[in-house]
Design an enzyme around this catalytic site. Structure first.
Site, PDB file in Angstrom:
ATOM      1  N   ASN A 383       0.816  -1.197   0.000  1.00 59.00           N
ATOM      2  CA  ASN A 383       0.000   0.000   0.000  1.00 59.00           C
ATOM      3  C   ASN A 383       0.865   1.270   0.000  1.00 59.00           C
ATOM      4  OD1 ASN A 383      -1.887   1.985   0.368  1.00 59.00           O
ATOM      5  ND2 ASN A 383      -3.033   0.908   1.942  1.00 59.00           N
ATOM      6  N   ASP A 384       1.505   1.554   1.133  1.00 56.17           N
ATOM      7  CA  ASP A 384       2.267   2.796   1.231  1.00 56.17           C
ATOM      8  C   ASP A 384       3.372   2.907   0.183  1.00 56.17           C
ATOM      9  OD1 ASP A 384       0.685   3.494   3.282  1.00 56.17           O
ATOM     10  OD2 ASP A 384       2.141   3.073   4.870  1.00 56.17           O
ATOM     11  N   VAL A 385       3.999   1.774  -0.158  1.00 57.36           N
ATOM     12  CA  VAL A 385       5.135   1.839  -1.071  1.00 57.36           C
ATOM     13  C   VAL A 385       4.715   2.169  -2.505  1.00 57.36           C
ATOM     14  CG1 VAL A 385       6.547   0.278   0.307  1.00 57.36           C
ATOM     15  CG2 VAL A 385       5.109  -0.652  -1.511  1.00 57.36           C
ATOM     16  N   VAL A 386       3.393   2.188  -2.766  1.00 57.52           N
ATOM     17  CA  VAL A 386       2.920   2.587  -4.089  1.00 57.52           C
ATOM     18  C   VAL A 386       1.991   3.806  -3.982  1.00 57.52           C
ATOM     19  CG1 VAL A 386       3.134   0.330  -5.177  1.00 57.52           C
ATOM     20  CG2 VAL A 386       1.036   0.898  -3.970  1.00 57.52           C
ATOM     21  N   SER A 424      -0.728   1.893   7.728  1.00 63.08           N
ATOM     22  CA  SER A 424      -0.431   3.239   8.192  1.00 63.08           C
ATOM     23  C   SER A 424      -1.712   4.041   8.387  1.00 63.08           C
ATOM     24  CB  SER A 424       0.447   3.947   7.173  1.00 63.08           C
ATOM     25  OG  SER A 424      -0.269   4.078   5.970  1.00 63.08           O
TER      26      SER A 424
END
Lengths: 457, 102
Positions: A383-386, A424
């Protein structure tokens, strides 16, 4: 003569350790390197057993056998998805050993220990103890025995600074008054508590940084032991470990765009308010058959694995899908973000275990220029890394974090368990973009259906 | 421990630090997990100190502490190297080597 041999065995061990680490610069040479490091360790142990101070061997043999059995059993049976907790546990073991050696040293020679030697023992015990409890908490969080959310309480910082102050006072007192038993054990107890306080406030998603940091502390504890007993091989091996962990922490920090001071002092109060981009448009749910057709007729497909892939145990079926696609002439790549998963490099090991050749695993810098030429990017449990907010929205709490720019590919398919937000709790604008669609459900099941559908397409 | 031997230790520490920096910065992210477990095994070198503590037979407390330390450090050494070996055995290149990864 004997003494010379012992020193020589330590020297040889040190050289072999360094060569072993050097071997890790490439997968081809890594195993040979590890063989050298193993021989080095054996030499160091044999050398030590010849020391004159050792007069009885029965307990040593018992310890070596029990330790080998436990260590071997853990290493043999632990599933690769559980690597983060296993690593955290072994940080705890290593650090605890260092701490115990320091305690025993103080117990035996208390009053005789003065000046620099006592400084070394203090550091050994402090680092060893806080790493022990810190790692145990990390392992418990990773194993799900404790909630992965940050555990904080009111006045936590005041409490921590008080602890730190008392520990420092005890540290100095022991130096001033040799053999001050009470002060020593006060310091020891605080170190154990401090380890807890260090890791309790840390969220599961920040674990890669903490893992690297604990790795570093464990190494430094070993190096401090080396200072305490004036043994060079301990200093060298411990320092290699300490630096490696430290460098990994720095890399992880960069990959999350967090400051190094933030890391050095643990991640106290890392929670910050953020403003997500106003979402525009709707989340679009995709039809499985459509996705299969899209994949089957693509020229290039990039898979982006995240921790969700590990929890769903989906790595093997991802490989199956990638092979099916490759048979149809599709170019398949895997994009691995440095902080994907719960420890550095975890996704690479999982995919390698599932038989994905490492030539298909790409790092962030290598793959990002490739996304505009990619027909379909498949995001699996990441999620966060994209999250494009990291790049586009300066007020986001992850602003500046380098991301895998899947949003630049022609279309994006996101495999998600449900409609909720990620770990997050951040809204991800990627999901609302026009070229992005979602497939809900268990990643493993969805991927298995995709394999079938692609075969029929 | 006198000042001289402390300085000698400090030399070793500093130089090992630089060496570590050079050697470990060459490890690709691909192998960061094996790197961590390998360095974990290395930190089991505290076994050297533990063995002396367990075998010197000075008093019961030290021997017990030493024994536990030997067990913990051995778990690290054996477990660390073993699991690194297991991980590294997974990494394979494809039959037709394509773009080389540095």
């Amino acid at each position: 003569m004997e003494h010379d041999f012992i020193e020589f065995s330590y020297l040889a061990a040190s050289v072999l350790f360094i060569l072993g680490m050097k071997g890790l610069s490439h997968p081809e040479s890594a195993r040979r390197g590890m063989k050298m490091a193993q021989v080095g360790m054996l030499l160091a142990i044999v050398g030590t057993l010849l020391q004159k101070q050792i007069i009885s061997y029965e307990w040593i043999v018992v310890g070596l056998i029990i330790g080998s059995l436990i260590g071997g059993a853990i290493a043999h049976f632990v599933p690769m998805t559980a690597l983060p907790q296993q690593t955290a546990l072994s940080h705890a073991f290593g650090a605890f050993a260092a701490s115990l050696v320091g305690i025993a040293e103080f117990h035996r020679h208390g009053v005789e220990l003065t000046g620099l030697k006592m400084v070394a023992i203090n550091f050994e015990v402090l680092l060893g103890s806080l790493t022990t409890t810190g790692s145990l908490v990390a392992a418990a969080k990773l194993q799900g025995l404790m909630p992965g959310v940050p555990l904080t309480f009111k006045g936590q910082n005041v409490f921590n600074f008080t602890l730190l102050f008392v520990a420092l006072a005890a540290f100095i007192y022991i130096l001033a008054v040799p053999g001050a038993t009470v002060a020593f054990y006060v310091m020891l107890t605080i170190a154990f508590i401090f380890g807890l306080m260090l890791v309790l406030p840390i969220a599961a998603a920040d674990m890669p940084v903490v893992m690297s940091l604990l790795n570093s502390y464990a190494g430094l504890a070993a190096a401090a032991t080396g200072f305490a007993i004036s043994n060079n091989v301990l200093i060298i091996a411990g320092t290699l470990n300490g630096f490696s962990g430290f460098m990994l922490s720095v890399l992880m920090c960069k990959a999350m765009n967090r400051s190094i001071t933030n890391v050095l002092f643990g991640a106290f109060g890392s929670v910050s308010e953020s403003v997500a981009t106003e979402r525009t448009g709707e989340m679009r749910e995709l039809n499985l058959e459509d996705v299969a057709t899209q994949l089957a007729y693509a020229r290039q497909v990039v898979f982006v694995p995240g921790y969700g892939m590990a929890t769903a145990q989906a790595q093997h079926v991802v490989h199956e899908l990638s092979e099916t696609l490759e048979k149809r002439g599709v170019t398949v790549k895997f994009a691995v973000h440095p902080v994907a998963g719960r420890m550095p490099g975890h996704m690479n090991v999982l995919l390698a275990e599932a038989n994905v050749p490492y030539s298909q695993l790409y790092e962030l810098e290598q793959i990002n220029p490739d996304f505009p030429h990619t027909d379909v990017s498949v995001v699996i449990g990441a999620n966060d890394v994209v999250n494009p907010d990291a790049r586009d929205n300066p007020s986001s709490s992850i602003a500046g974090m380098p991301i895998l720019e899947v949003d630049r590919s022609k279309s994006v398919v996101v495999l998600k368990r449900g409609k909720g937000k990620g770990f997050s709790g951040l809204e991800n604008p990627l999901f609302f973009m026009e070229n992005c669609g979602l497939l809900y459900g268990d990643a493993k099941g969805t991927l298995a259906k995709l394999v079938q559908a692609v075969q029929q397409a | 421990m006198n000042a001289d031997s402390f300085i000698a230790c400090l030399y070793i520490f500093t130089l090992a630090g630089f060496l570590g920096y050079v050697v470990i910065s060459r490890v690709p992210p691909l192998l960061h997990t094996p790197l961590m477990s390998a360095t974990n095994a290395l930190s089991g070198i505290t076994l050297v100190g533990s063995l002396v503590t367990a075998g010197a037979h000075e008093d019961t407390v030290s021997t017990v502490l030493g024994l536990i330390a030997v067990i913990c450090a051995t778990i690290n050494v054996v477990g660390g190297f073993w699991i690194t070996e297991r991980m590294l055995s997974f990494f394979r290149r494809k039959e037709a080597p394509r773009k080389e990864k540095e």
